[in-house]
Design a protein around this motif. Sequence first.
Motif, PDB file in Angstrom:
ATOM      1  N   GLY A   1       0.790  -1.226   0.000  1.00 29.38           N
ATOM      2  CA  GLY A   1       0.000   0.000   0.000  1.00 29.38           C
ATOM      3  C   GLY A   1       0.822   1.276   0.000  1.00 29.38           C
ATOM      4  N   VAL A   2       2.132   1.156  -0.051  1.00 28.25           N
ATOM      5  CA  VAL A   2       2.955   2.354   0.135  1.00 28.25           C
ATOM      6  C   VAL A   2       3.138   3.158  -1.155  1.00 28.25           C
ATOM      7  N   LEU A   3       2.675   2.607  -2.275  1.00 29.85           N
ATOM      8  CA  LEU A   3       2.750   3.363  -3.533  1.00 29.85           C
ATOM      9  C   LEU A   3       1.416   4.023  -3.891  1.00 29.85           C
ATOM     10  N   ASP A   4       0.403   3.819  -3.071  1.00 27.45           N
ATOM     11  CA  ASP A   4      -0.921   4.381  -3.389  1.00 27.45           C
ATOM     12  C   ASP A   4      -0.839   5.890  -3.611  1.00 27.45           C
ATOM     13  N   GLY A   5      -1.390   6.330  -4.740  1.00 26.38           N
ATOM     14  CA  GLY A   5      -1.409   7.753  -5.075  1.00 26.38           C
ATOM     15  C   GLY A   5      -0.114   8.269  -5.665  1.00 26.38           C
ATOM     16  N   LYS A   6       0.885   7.423  -5.699  1.00 26.57           N
ATOM     17  CA  LYS A   6       2.191   7.868  -6.221  1.00 26.57           C
ATOM     18  C   LYS A   6       2.378   7.402  -7.664  1.00 26.57           C
ATOM     19  N   HIS A   7       3.223   8.158  -8.382  1.00 27.47           N
ATOM     20  CA  HIS A   7       3.657   7.732  -9.700  1.00 27.47           C
ATOM     21  C   HIS A   7       4.768   6.705  -9.534  1.00 27.47           C
TER      22      HIS A   7
END
Lengths: 250, 250
Positions: A150-156
């Motif tokens: 879940g640590v890439l959520d919302g990230k490119h």
Amino acid sequence: MSKCIKYHLYSPPNQSKHSDQKLAPTRYGVVIFPGFEVLDVFGPLEAFNALSLSYQLNLTLIAKTLDPVTSKPQSAAMNLFNSTFGESIVPTHTFDTAPDLDVLLVPGGLGTRAPSAQLESLIAFIKERFPKLKYLITVCTGAGLAARAGVLDGKHATTNKKAWVSTTAWGPKVRWVAQARWVQDGNVFTSSGVSAGIDVTMAFIDTVYGNTTATSVANYMEYERHPNSTDDPFAPLYGLTDANNSTNQK
Amino acid sequence: MSKCIKYHLYSPPNQSKHSDQKLAPTRYGVVIFPGFEVLDVFGPLEAFNALSLSYQLNLTLIAKTLDPVTSKPQSAAMNLFNSTFGESIVPTHTFDTAPDLDVLLVPGGLGTRAPSAQLESLIAFIKERFPKLKYLITVCTGAGLAARAGVLDGKHATTNKKAWVSTTAWGPKVRWVAQARWVQDGNVFTSSGVSAGIDVTMAFIDTVYGNTTATSVANYMEYERHPNSTDDPFAPLYGLTDANNSTNQK
């Protein structure tokens, strides 16, 4: 990195330029698991090994147990020619004993396809450690592990181009960028497949330790850097485009 | 490889083109020693790991003992910033127990500067095994170890460009080629420094398993191959030229 388009420097971290070693990260960790891709690990570590000759750095190699971890495919279906071919590396810590870290590197590999139960502790480790990291670097399908945490959520972010469909499916809330050798979004660096791990590492060193240091490391490795993060022939090779992915255009 | 100049295909081996897997090498070995350069080992092994998914191959990792072998610099003088940074890999065999091999890979690294007594058994192993190999591949200063074993005498070869002077001194009878990313002389393939090991491995796979296989492996690794063995910006970077070395012009 001046040629990077906007999402490759989406939100530069506060620590993005360190001329003073005291501010630079020193505590590096790499998670390893059965069926890891060796160049995902040792491309970046070659560069960090070289960097450690000029900066006081320490490294922890982190796995489920302290037993050596093999790169060998873990299922017969992934070893159709019945080869006996792979390498084992020795962890220094487990997910339970790993010290505090500044930088966490997450490699990919066929082992990211293991049954979920086998990767639970690794994914939980990424999730638990991410808020305390200065930087996260993923290589290849390692982005899939970070996405599952879940640590890439919302990230490119980007990932392996051959395994694009199955890996991006792990992160429906990630802004996946196909046409990229690597992507930087704030303190998160992600790379395309396998050998691209060297390029994201060079970009990381350039950002954090400066261009002179990055050039020095590249010259030590006799490595010709990829100067442009969007120069990626493997996206079109595997038929990938960002054109229909509206989340990437923001 | 059509752009290679003559000494890059000095004496093509009898086994240079295998369309039949039965004729291709299957038994791979890599020698490892304290202070080895990790990309020298794992650049080529990444490619061979991938190849082993399409060919029945086996691998032995060979060292003085079966204890894990570290990449860490072995002397304080080589670790001026007192870093704790390095990786350990697990040998499968010792120099005494290694099985017969078709291909031997010799990496380089700071460990090639160890006192001679520490490298005697490794150099003796290269010397003893060379006549029975189908192919020898050296990466970086690994060429210096092969030179000390005498197996490069009379052959065209290259090595690390930054460590050129000290490494070539180990092989006064070797026809050293400075302007080369890699060199093939018969069944001996040698590469320039560190990351060039990937390129010599691609050239090896191209020669032995064919261009289609080499391209497939490169695409799997998302690696853009260096098509020309003489395209080496690091020779001029480190002030090296072949102009005054008459033995290279033959």
